[in-house]
Design an enzyme around this catalytic site. Structure first.
Site, mmCIF file in Angstrom:
data_model
loop_
_atom_site.group_PDB
_atom_site.id
_atom_site.type_symbol
_atom_site.label_atom_id
_atom_site.label_comp_id
_atom_site.label_asym_id
_atom_site.label_seq_id
_atom_site.Cartn_x
_atom_site.Cartn_y
_atom_site.Cartn_z
ATOM 1 N N THR A 56 44.359 31.758 36.103
ATOM 2 C CA THR A 56 43.755 31.098 37.260
ATOM 3 C C THR A 56 44.797 30.327 38.051
ATOM 4 O OG1 THR A 56 41.652 30.895 36.074
ATOM 5 C CG2 THR A 56 41.969 29.469 37.976
ATOM 6 N N TYR A 144 39.690 36.763 27.687
ATOM 7 C CA TYR A 144 39.694 35.531 28.493
ATOM 8 C C TYR A 144 38.268 35.283 28.947
ATOM 9 C CZ TYR A 144 41.131 32.402 32.392
ATOM 10 O OH TYR A 144 41.286 31.345 33.274
#
Length: 303
Positions: A56, A144
């Site tokens: 991210t 993830y």
């Protein structure tokens, strides 16, 4: 006290502080590969135990496929002393497999695969997705889990089936759902678990995570490395105190636009590289927020 060791099914193994390193940009928002490599080197030199480019904080959804490939190649070439585990996830299994194959061919030590996003995903589709990725590469695959961004949460029963797939080595959890994570760790001690929120570094270690994927560590790696090493040495009191300090740093860095804190904080440090702006529509802090962050960090006695 939990023992922060990786799972038996993890051949790397992945543990310790693994920052989701940034993608640097020039003023015109083109990728700055030299500064991207320099940032990865910065966190490793500060004691981090691995690097996770294209998470991210790496702004991966805002990059083209070619840019993603070049970032992977650059960081793999730069970092040899600790594992490099890039993010390769995409909305489609087809593209995810291609990204994973490229990363493995480039020399990545493992790959991190975010749950597919945009379209809703049922358990059968999630299991099939991870099976196809794991079958395509010979490096360890880490799930993830970040449902707040992907819109797709993994059920514990889906994780049970994913964990049976050869090549699945662990999971990075950013759900902030502590009961879910605690049960996942309990059910799958063979996997390595990495907690993905700075609000849960110490608690994550307490429930059995082996590693910390910390945004704060992108800007202040020394702080998070100290926390992990204190915990690993059995000094829970110091680890708790350092978690409190991380809370303060995290709060200071959360002012202003989404995800602006890391790159703004890095710009306030006396470093020999500049990670530049975020790529639009994301943006760095304005001057007022930057000044407030600088004041907060000075109050915390941080550079």
């Amino acid at each position: 006290m939990a023992d922060p060791t990786a799972g038996s099914a993890d051949p790397l193994p992945l543990y310790g502080v693994v920052p989701p390193t940034v993608t640097a940009f020039d003023a015109d928002e083109s990728v700055d590969l030299d500064a991207t490599a320099a940032h990865a080197r910065f966190v490793v030199d500060a004691g981090c135990h691995g690097v996770f480019p294209l998470g991210t904080n790496g702004e991966f959804p805002l990059l083209t496929g070619e840019e993603r490939r070049r970032v992977v190649e650059t960081v793999v070439d730069e970092i040899e002393s600790v594992p490099v585990v890039p993010g390769v996830g995409a909305p489609s299994t087809h593209e995810t497999v291609a990204n994973a194959e490229h990363a493995a061919d480039a020399g990545a030590d493992g790959v991190i695969v975010v749950t597919p996003y945009y379209y809703p995903l049922d358990d059968a589709a999630a299991v099939d997705h991870y099976r196809r990725v794991a079958e395509a590469v010979d490096v360890p695959v880490y799930v993830y889990h970040i449902p707040s961004r992907t819109g797709n949460a993994l059920s514990l029963s889906a994780l049970d089936r994913i964990a049976e797939i050869d090549g699945i080595a662990g999971l990075k959890d950013s759900s902030k759902d502590v009961p879910w994570l605690g049960q996942a760790v309990d059910r799958h001690p063979e996997l390595s678990f990495l907690v993905g929120s700075d609000s849960l570094l110490f608690p994550g270690l307490e429930i059995g995570c082996s590693g910390l994927v910390s945004a704060v560590a992108n800007a202040f790696p020394e702080l998070v490395v100290d926390l992990y090493e204190a915990y690993a040495a059995g000094d829970e009191d110091r680890a708790r105190d350092l978690q409190s300090r991380v809370y303060d740093v995290r709060a200071a860095m959360k002012r202003g636009p989404y995800m602006a804190g890391v790159k703004t904080a890095l710009s306030l440090r006396d470093l020999d590289f500049d990670v530049g702006p975020l790529r639009r529509p994301l943006r760095r802090m304005d001057e007022d927020d930057r000044a407030a962050l600088e004041s907060d960090l000075a109050d915390l006695d941080l550079p």
